[in-house]
Motif scaffolding. Structure first.
Motif, PDB file in Angstrom:
ATOM      1  N   LEU A 136     -53.706 168.114   9.640  1.00 48.57           N
ATOM      2  CA  LEU A 136     -54.026 169.143  10.636  1.00 48.57           C
ATOM      3  C   LEU A 136     -52.734 169.847  11.057  1.00 48.57           C
ATOM      4  O   LEU A 136     -51.655 169.262  11.016  1.00 48.57           O
ATOM      5  N   ARG A 137     -52.892 171.090  11.497  1.00 50.46           N
ATOM      6  CA  ARG A 137     -51.721 171.825  12.002  1.00 50.46           C
ATOM      7  C   ARG A 137     -51.934 172.233  13.458  1.00 50.46           C
ATOM      8  O   ARG A 137     -53.058 172.558  13.852  1.00 50.46           O
ATOM      9  N   HIS A 138     -50.858 172.195  14.259  1.00 53.33           N
ATOM     10  CA  HIS A 138     -50.966 172.621  15.665  1.00 53.33           C
ATOM     11  C   HIS A 138     -49.642 173.147  16.195  1.00 53.33           C
ATOM     12  O   HIS A 138     -48.571 172.706  15.786  1.00 53.33           O
ATOM     13  N   MET A 139     -49.745 174.095  17.103  1.00 49.51           N
ATOM     14  CA  MET A 139     -48.544 174.756  17.601  1.00 49.51           C
ATOM     15  C   MET A 139     -48.609 175.114  19.086  1.00 49.51           C
ATOM     16  O   MET A 139     -47.585 175.137  19.765  1.00 49.51           O
ATOM     17  N   CYS A 140     -49.820 175.407  19.605  1.00 49.56           N
ATOM     18  CA  CYS A 140     -49.919 176.009  20.945  1.00 49.56           C
ATOM     19  C   CYS A 140     -49.925 174.999  22.079  1.00 49.56           C
ATOM     20  O   CYS A 140     -50.668 174.021  22.053  1.00 49.56           O
ATOM     21  N   ASN A 141     -49.135 175.288  23.114  1.00 45.89           N
ATOM     22  CA  ASN A 141     -49.294 174.636  24.415  1.00 45.89           C
ATOM     23  C   ASN A 141     -50.238 175.505  25.251  1.00 45.89           C
ATOM     24  O   ASN A 141     -50.860 176.439  24.717  1.00 45.89           O
ATOM     25  N   THR A 142     -50.362 175.234  26.547  1.00 45.22           N
ATOM     26  CA  THR A 142     -51.339 175.956  27.368  1.00 45.22           C
ATOM     27  C   THR A 142     -51.196 177.477  27.242  1.00 45.22           C
ATOM     28  O   THR A 142     -52.166 178.179  26.949  1.00 45.22           O
ATOM     29  N   SER A 143     -49.986 177.992  27.467  1.00 44.99           N
ATOM     30  CA  SER A 143     -49.826 179.452  27.410  1.00 44.99           C
ATOM     31  C   SER A 143     -50.030 179.979  25.991  1.00 44.99           C
ATOM     32  O   SER A 143     -50.476 181.109  25.815  1.00 44.99           O
ATOM     33  N   GLY A 144     -49.718 179.171  25.006  1.00 44.50           N
ATOM     34  CA  GLY A 144     -50.008 179.554  23.624  1.00 44.50           C
ATOM     35  C   GLY A 144     -51.513 179.714  23.415  1.00 44.50           C
ATOM     36  O   GLY A 144     -51.976 180.669  22.790  1.00 44.50           O
ATOM     37  N   ILE A 145     -52.287 178.779  23.954  1.00 42.84           N
ATOM     38  CA  ILE A 145     -53.749 178.853  23.847  1.00 42.84           C
ATOM     39  C   ILE A 145     -54.238 180.167  24.436  1.00 42.84           C
ATOM     40  O   ILE A 145     -55.063 180.874  23.844  1.00 42.84           O
ATOM     41  N   LEU A 146     -53.704 180.512  25.630  1.00 42.07           N
ATOM     42  CA  LEU A 146     -54.201 181.673  26.358  1.00 42.07           C
ATOM     43  C   LEU A 146     -53.697 182.983  25.761  1.00 42.07           C
ATOM     44  O   LEU A 146     -54.413 183.976  25.755  1.00 42.07           O
ATOM     45  N   ASN A 147     -52.473 182.994  25.244  1.00 40.62           N
ATOM     46  CA  ASN A 147     -51.863 184.261  24.801  1.00 40.62           C
ATOM     47  C   ASN A 147     -51.845 184.494  23.296  1.00 40.62           C
ATOM     48  O   ASN A 147     -51.647 185.618  22.859  1.00 40.62           O
ATOM     49  N   TYR A 148     -52.009 183.450  22.506  1.00 43.68           N
ATOM     50  CA  TYR A 148     -51.891 183.600  21.050  1.00 43.68           C
ATOM     51  C   TYR A 148     -53.052 182.932  20.307  1.00 43.68           C
ATOM     52  O   TYR A 148     -52.865 181.930  19.610  1.00 43.68           O
ATOM     53  N   PRO A 149     -54.259 183.499  20.447  1.00 47.00           N
ATOM     54  CA  PRO A 149     -55.423 182.894  19.774  1.00 47.00           C
ATOM     55  C   PRO A 149     -55.233 182.780  18.260  1.00 47.00           C
ATOM     56  O   PRO A 149     -55.791 181.879  17.641  1.00 47.00           O
ATOM     57  N   GLU A 150     -54.382 183.653  17.701  1.00 41.53           N
ATOM     58  CA  GLU A 150     -54.160 183.601  16.249  1.00 41.53           C
ATOM     59  C   GLU A 150     -53.346 182.369  15.841  1.00 41.53           C
ATOM     60  O   GLU A 150     -53.197 182.090  14.659  1.00 41.53           O
ATOM     61  N   ALA A 151     -52.822 181.638  16.820  1.00 40.62           N
ATOM     62  CA  ALA A 151     -51.961 180.495  16.498  1.00 40.62           C
ATOM     63  C   ALA A 151     -52.607 179.155  16.874  1.00 40.62           C
ATOM     64  O   ALA A 151     -51.920 178.144  17.017  1.00 40.62           O
ATOM     65  N   HIS A 152     -53.927 179.142  17.046  1.00 35.08           N
ATOM     66  CA  HIS A 152     -54.573 177.877  17.437  1.00 35.08           C
ATOM     67  C   HIS A 152     -54.605 176.849  16.313  1.00 35.08           C
ATOM     68  O   HIS A 152     -54.687 175.649  16.580  1.00 35.08           O
ATOM     69  N   PHE A 153     -54.570 177.324  15.054  1.00 35.37           N
ATOM     70  CA  PHE A 153     -54.623 176.424  13.890  1.00 35.37           C
ATOM     71  C   PHE A 153     -55.778 175.415  14.036  1.00 35.37           C
ATOM     72  O   PHE A 153     -56.863 175.794  14.449  1.00 35.37           O
ATOM     73  N   ASP A 154     -55.522 174.115  13.749  1.00 35.06           N
ATOM     74  CA  ASP A 154     -56.618 173.126  13.765  1.00 35.06           C
ATOM     75  C   ASP A 154     -56.748 172.419  15.105  1.00 35.06           C
ATOM     76  O   ASP A 154     -57.759 171.786  15.395  1.00 35.06           O
ATOM     77  N   MET A 155     -55.680 172.499  15.916  1.00 38.37           N
ATOM     78  CA  MET A 155     -55.675 171.753  17.181  1.00 38.37           C
ATOM     79  C   MET A 155     -54.724 172.471  18.137  1.00 38.37           C
ATOM     80  O   MET A 155     -53.809 173.167  17.701  1.00 38.37           O
TER      81      MET A 155
END
Ligand SMILES: *Cc1c(COP(=O)(O)O)cnc(C)c1O
Length: 369
Positions: A201-220
């Motif tokens: 699985l791939r993951h990158m976003c913290n809270t603000s990433g979740i809210l501001n970068y939907p293209e970076a949600h990856f698998d988790m």
């Protein structure tokens, strides 16, 4: 809510549920949620919070250090736990408690494989972290071949996820930098996955990433501060609810005549006659000295009362000249209704993360279900 009779941190599990559901509503159906519960779930209560989130269907947990993961296991948490910053000396303990290490450098990867081999492990779940610009922990591009080769020659460990961490996901002025980080992560992770021949699985976003970068949600996605009610922006903080209320009471009221001083080092000298209230909470409880000398404030009877003079270890004095109050009355330091931890932190030039994780273990936690 009951009136406080001492200093307490009330934790509203319903608010936690609302925040979890709000963050989940931002994800695609099959995107997994990792709940970050390091540092006592950001100063709340890691075991109660993790058990509650486990029931809400959080897929994964993360802590910073091995001992935090051990505490969760001892409390009965069964979902996978990622240890974000494991230290080699604790690897045996980590394995004994089925915790999963972030491996971020050649040295730490080799050290872990060595211990896992001694412990007779097979396919032990590990997580590979790439540095994409935060320059804190993580492998670089030129480590990718080494990682792949190292992992091909052993069946002791198996990569469960590949991840990276954003440096400025809350700062829209850094959008270009963040998009570059996201792209870099895509490249590195694809390269590694190609060489491994299987798909972690791939993951990158913290809270603000979740809210501001939907293209970076990856698998988790990995969320911490959002679960506890802070969105790092005015707009998103409205969609979330702080789960914790820090309360105390008035121990004593004093009349301070013009020319008198209040507290250590006489940091406050009165120019008029005022009234102060002394509260049983100080820097040993997590109200740092930066909140002293009028920067920080509390709420009494719905009114703001600024902190007068220096914060003591076990007490603060606040100005209640224009507030109707008496000894024994309730005082709110932060919470969803008056001043949030975010606002109070900003009054002293810091951030919600620092204030909430500072509330010390001396303060009694009370769960509202
Ligand atoms: C603490 C941490 C998080 C959580 O960040 P929030 O901004 O609180 O959502 C996510 N990932 C890593 C690697 C962290 O260290």
């Amino acid at each position: 809510m009951p009136k406080a009779q001492e200093t307490v941190l009330e934790i509203d599990l319903n608010a936690l549920k609302q925040n979890f559901n709000y963050l989940k509503s931002k994800l695609k159906d099959n995107t997994k949620i990792l709940a970050v519960v390091k540092a006592f779930a950001y100063g709340n209560d890691s075991c109660e919070i993790a058990k509650y989130l486990e029931n809400l269907d959080a897929d994964y947990f993360a802590v910073a250090y091995v001992n935090e993961g051990v505490t969760l296991r001892q409390a009965g948490v069964t979902k996978p736990i990622l240890v974000l910053h494991p230290i080699a000396i604790n690897f045996k303990t980590l394995i004994e408690h089925c915790l999963e290490p972030n491996l971020y450098s050649v040295k730490i990867l080799e050290a872990f494989i060595e211990i896992a081999t001694q412990e007779n492990q097979r396919n032990y779940p590990i997580h590979i972290k790439f540095n994409t610009g935060l320059n804190r922990l993580g492998f670089d591009e030129n480590d990718i071949e080494f990682i792949a080769n190292k992992l091909k020659e052993t069946s002791v460990v198996k990569v469960k996820t590949v991840f990276s961490h954003l440096a400025a996901s809350e700062d829209l002025n850094e959008r270009d930098f963040t998009l570059t980080q996201i792209n870099t992560f895509k490249n590195y992770s694809e390269k590694l996955i190609d060489l491994l021949g299987y798909k972690p699985l791939r993951h990158m976003c913290n809270t603000s990433g979740i809210l501001n970068y939907p293209e970076a949600h990856f698998d988790m996605v990995r969320t911490g501060v959002g679960l506890y009610g802070f969105g790092n922006s005015e707009k998103e903080s409205k969609n979330l609810k702080p789960i914790a209320t820090l309360k105390t009471i008035i121990s004593q009221i004093h009349t301070i005549e013009k020319g008198e001083s209040v507290g250590y080092n006489r940091a406050f000298k009165s120019t008029t006659k005022i009234r102060t209230a002394t509260l049983p909470i100080g820097h040993a409880d997590g109200i740092n000295r930066i909140y002293g000398k009028g920067k920080g404030f509390v709420t009494i009877d719905g009114e703001k009362a600024p902190i007068v003079g220096n914060v003591c270890m076990d007490m603060i004095m606040v100005d209640v000249t224009n507030i109707e109050c008496k000894e024994g009355d309730e005082v709110i330091i932060f919470g969803p209704d008056f001043t949030t931890a975010e606002t109070l932190a900003e009054s002293a030039g810091t951030i919600s993360y620092e204030l909430i994780t500072s509330i010390s273990q001396r303060v009694k936690r009370v769960l509202l279900k």
